[in-house]
Design a protein around this motif. Structure first.
Motif, PDB file in Angstrom:
ATOM      1  N   UNK A  16      11.203  -1.031  10.863  1.00  0.00           N
ATOM      2  CA  UNK A  16      10.268  -2.135  10.627  1.00  0.00           C
ATOM      3  C   UNK A  16       9.887  -2.284   9.159  1.00  0.00           C
ATOM      4  N   UNK A  17      10.110  -1.244   8.338  1.00  0.00           N
ATOM      5  CA  UNK A  17       9.838  -1.375   6.908  1.00  0.00           C
ATOM      6  C   UNK A  17      10.708  -2.466   6.279  1.00  0.00           C
ATOM      7  N   UNK A  18      11.808  -2.833   6.905  1.00  0.00           N
ATOM      8  CA  UNK A  18      12.651  -3.908   6.398  1.00  0.00           C
ATOM      9  C   UNK A  18      11.914  -5.249   6.356  1.00  0.00           C
ATOM     10  N   UNK A  19      10.937  -5.436   7.245  1.00  0.00           N
ATOM     11  CA  UNK A  19      10.255  -6.736   7.341  1.00  0.00           C
ATOM     12  C   UNK A  19       8.752  -6.634   7.124  1.00  0.00           C
ATOM     13  N   UNK A  20       8.229  -5.423   6.927  1.00  0.00           N
ATOM     14  CA  UNK A  20       6.771  -5.210   6.824  1.00  0.00           C
ATOM     15  C   UNK A  20       6.248  -5.578   5.439  1.00  0.00           C
ATOM     16  N   UNK A  21       5.022  -6.060   5.427  1.00  0.00           N
ATOM     17  CA  UNK A  21       4.267  -6.263   4.187  1.00  0.00           C
ATOM     18  C   UNK A  21       2.948  -5.511   4.333  1.00  0.00           C
ATOM     19  N   UNK A  22       2.319  -5.126   3.228  1.00  0.00           N
ATOM     20  CA  UNK A  22       1.047  -4.400   3.332  1.00  0.00           C
ATOM     21  C   UNK A  22      -0.017  -5.244   4.033  1.00  0.00           C
ATOM     22  N   UNK A  23      -0.862  -4.577   4.800  1.00  0.00           N
ATOM     23  CA  UNK A  23      -1.946  -5.271   5.517  1.00  0.00           C
ATOM     24  C   UNK A  23      -3.051  -5.667   4.561  1.00  0.00           C
TER      25      UNK A  23
END
Length: 135
Positions: free
Chosen positions: A128-135
């Motif tokens: 999921x780090x491929x599509x995650x952005x910081x909250x």
């Protein structure tokens, strides 16, 4: 918060136990009479609870075990989605979509024999780090 338990209502505890043991390699730990079983093998314990179709579930909704949509479902993370899919279908899962590949991984949607949705997920690259952005 002290933890998380996953409970799945099923119309036939013994049949559900067979399915989850064969499909996902879970191990029965304890039984609660004839109506419940605790299974291990995932990061959280899975409890299968025998509840008759038509009895009241949450709110006033009657339990039904035909395929149904629910916003809560199981995502089972696997190392080899092809092997996991073959094992789950041999145990009685119904395949609902083909395997889909995205930058984060591969996914296929299934239903258990009791109408509950399950996704098999195989992470690729950074997951999921491929599509995650910081909250």
């Amino acid at each position: 918060m002290a933890g998380l338990l996953v409970n799945i209502d099923v119309p036939d505890r013994a049949a559900a136990e067979r399915f989850y043991v064969e499909a996902f390699g879970l191990t029965p730990l304890r039984r609660f009479g004839n109506n419940g079983v605790e299974l291990a093998g995932w990061p959280v314990r899975l409890y299968l609870l025998q509840k008759a179709e038509g009895t009241t579930g949450a709110g006033a909704d009657p339990r039904r075990y035909a395929r149904h949509w629910c916003p809560v479902h199981l995502d089972v993370v696997v190392d080899d989605i092809d092997a996991a899919l073959a094992q789950a279908t041999a145990a009685g899962a119904t395949v609902e979509t083909g395997i889909r590949t995205d930058s984060w991984g591969r996914i296929v949607t299934l239903a258990d024999p009791f109408g509950h949705g399950i996704c098999l997920v195989q992470f690729l690259n950074r997951g999921y780090d491929e599509i995650a952005t910081p909250a």
